[in-house]
Design a protein around this motif. Structure first.
Motif, PDB file in Angstrom:
ATOM      1  N   LYS A 179      21.467  19.787  25.155  1.00  0.00           N
ATOM      2  CA  LYS A 179      20.083  19.151  24.847  1.00  0.00           C
ATOM      3  C   LYS A 179      19.191  19.373  25.786  1.00  0.00           C
ATOM      4  CE  LYS A 179      17.767  15.014  23.959  1.00  0.00           C
ATOM      5  NZ  LYS A 179      18.380  13.076  23.471  1.00  0.00           N
ATOM      6  N   THR A 181      15.594  19.518  27.623  1.00  0.00           N
ATOM      7  CA  THR A 181      14.097  19.134  28.137  1.00  0.00           C
ATOM      8  C   THR A 181      13.205  19.405  29.220  1.00  0.00           C
ATOM      9  OG1 THR A 181      14.372  16.679  27.113  1.00  0.00           O
ATOM     10  CG2 THR A 181      12.695  16.535  28.340  1.00  0.00           C
ATOM     11  N   GLU A 206      10.164  23.647  20.555  1.00  0.00           N
ATOM     12  CA  GLU A 206      10.052  22.859  20.277  1.00  0.00           C
ATOM     13  C   GLU A 206      10.952  22.961  18.029  1.00  0.00           C
ATOM     14  OE1 GLU A 206       6.022  21.897  19.156  1.00  0.00           O
ATOM     15  OE2 GLU A 206       6.028  20.853  21.104  1.00  0.00           O
ATOM     16  N   THR A 211      12.947  19.342  23.119  1.00  0.00           N
ATOM     17  CA  THR A 211      11.462  18.402  23.849  1.00  0.00           C
ATOM     18  C   THR A 211      10.756  19.094  25.455  1.00  0.00           C
ATOM     19  OG1 THR A 211      13.574  16.674  23.706  1.00  0.00           O
ATOM     20  CG2 THR A 211      10.612  15.761  24.726  1.00  0.00           C
ATOM     21  N   TYR A 213       7.327  17.439  27.616  1.00  0.00           N
ATOM     22  CA  TYR A 213       6.596  16.372  28.421  1.00  0.00           C
ATOM     23  C   TYR A 213       5.631  17.261  29.153  1.00  0.00           C
ATOM     24  CZ  TYR A 213      10.031  12.425  27.461  1.00  0.00           C
ATOM     25  OH  TYR A 213      10.094  11.765  26.708  1.00  0.00           O
TER      26      TYR A 213
END
Length: 451
Positions: A179, A181, A206, A211, A213
């Motif tokens: 995963k 980010t 995406e 993910t 930010y």
């Protein structure tokens, strides 16, 4: 080696591993691991091509072993090449300038020994920069080198920095099964690129489950039961198993003791040079990342060609005449890759606003048959041309094979020829590059306000 072939005696001083960042924890390992990640990604997409597969799993230790074997092979080959090159002596250790001897030669210390030299060439590269963050010392944060030393796949990799290295590594580890980010302080990814390029990157990241930010700054880090807790300045908390800082590079000049020979760096530690890569100290050159003229292996290699041409007294050359003759060119090895040379759209618009006549043409990858046949339609091709001289000023090739196709422009720009010469060339069908003459036929004046 180039100097040795010219009859000079050369001491090559290496403070770590031969091959530097590129071979050991940069180009070679990351592109090898990228291939494993791409294979995993394409197998997951097998159904799109009418191919049935079972569950896709990644043997992370095996992928890392393949990567390390490639690195070891490359380094062994480089070592053997240097060892058999007459006139080159490899000295292991950190070199440090100690001033001049009575005959005006440089004194360089390496460990407990000292050598003297008539000429010194600095090419010490850069290392990862990690900004000061509260709690950083307690979390075991990764950089590009320590990330590649992992033996277990991160469950959740938090990448701080959404530029080239962070994006490449984030996508690789996402495809290997982590995963991922990405936390980036700018309002868009790879913000040095044009806005539409950044938007395309964000879209396929995406789509792959990364993910994002954006406009986000790290407030603090701490350990928790699940690994690392990242708290953003706005209070948002993200928990991951590992955190990678891909927040830039700093030059390896701090240990060189440059002041001993009267040489100063700039505020960031880089060594200023003239266009021949000579420093203000006679017979002392700075090549590669440390001269701030391109933080890439290919620019470092080109630097050495410029220096050799200067030493040989060659004034009849073009891009080897001096470093200002070459346009900046590079690739970002995401998938799809981005190839860039010369002016971007934003830079061209600024020049148009100042009165320059510039032409532009572009085509989306989604409109190129070969890209559609490969089902890899993300990206675009953009070509920027001087409206007066007809010389190509820049190009963006973002999409399938963009990292290879960009060299068509880089090589062509070295000739200084009119774009019309490329437009008349016979391309191979069916390829992506066959559309270059067609795209050039659509050149139109660039307006300063074009988006």
């Amino acid at each position: 080696v180039g100097l040795a072939k010219r009859g000079q005696s050369v001491a090559l001083i290496e403070g770590d591993k031969l091959g530097g960042t590129c071979v050991n924890n940069g180009c070679t390992p990351t592109k090898t691991l990228r291939k494993s990640a791409r294979v995993a990604h394409m197998v997951r997409r097998a159904g799109d091509f009418g191919v049935n597969t079972g569950e896709v799993t990644v043997n992370f230790p095996a992928a890392m072993a393949r990567m390390r074997e490639r690195v070891d092979t490359a380094r062994r080959g480089l070592t053997a090449w240097l060892n058999r090159t007459k006139g080159v002596e490899v000295i292991q250790g950190w070199g440090r300038l100690e001033g001049f001897d009575d005959e005006g030669r440089f004194i360089v210390s390496v460990g407990d020994g000292k050598i003297s030299a008539n000429k010194v060439f600095l090419n010490t590269g850069t290392r990862a920069f990690t900004p000061p963050v509260e709690g950083l010392e307690n979390v075991g944060a990764l950089d590009n080198a320590s990330l590649l030393a992992l033996d277990e796949l991160p469950d959740h990799l938090i990448v701080v920095g959404g530029s080239y290295i962070g994006l490449e590594m984030g996508q690789i580890f996402r495809r290997l099964g982590s995963k991922v980010t990405v936390v980036h302080r700018a309002d868009r990814l790879a913000e040095r690129e044009d806005e539409d390029v950044s938007a395309i990157i964000a879209e396929f990241f995406e789509d792959e489950g990364v993910t994002l930010y954006l406009s986000a700054k790290i407030g603090s880090l701490c350990r928790n039961t699940r690994g690392v807790l990242v708290t953003l300045e706005d209070g948002t908390q993200i928990t991951g198993s590992h955190v990678l800082f891909a927040t830039g590079r700093v030059p390896n000049t701090d240990k060189l003791n440059l002041e001993a020979v009267g040489l100063e760096t700039d505020a960031r530690g880089y060594v200023p040079t003239d266009t021949k890569l000579r420093t203000k100290v006679p017979n002392l050159w700075a090549l590669g990342d440390v001269n701030r003229r391109g933080a890439f292996t290919h620019t470092s290699y080109h630097d050495h060609e410029i220096v050799l041409a200067d030493l040989d007294g060659r004034d009849d050359l073009f891009q080897l005449k001096d470093a200002d003759q070459r346009p900046a060119t590079y690739a970002m090895f995401t998938d799809p890759p981005l190839g860039r040379v010369g002016l971007s759209l934003k830079e061209a618009q600024k020049q148009v606003a100042d009165g320059r006549n510039i032409l532009i043409a572009e085509m989306k990858m989604a409109d190129i048959s070969r890209a559609k046949e490969e089902s890899e339609t993300a990206g675009l091709i953009r070509i920027i041309v001087d409206g007066e001289s007809e010389a190509i000023l820049g190009a963006t090739v973002f999409g399938i094979a963009g990292d290879e196709i960009i060299s068509i422009f880089t090589n062509f720009m070295a000739t200084g020829a009119s774009y019309k010469i490329m437009q008349q060339a016979l391309p191979v069908h069916p390829t992506v590059a066959e559309l270059l003459p067609t795209i050039l036929a659509g050149l139109k004046p660039l307006e300063a306000t074009d988006a």
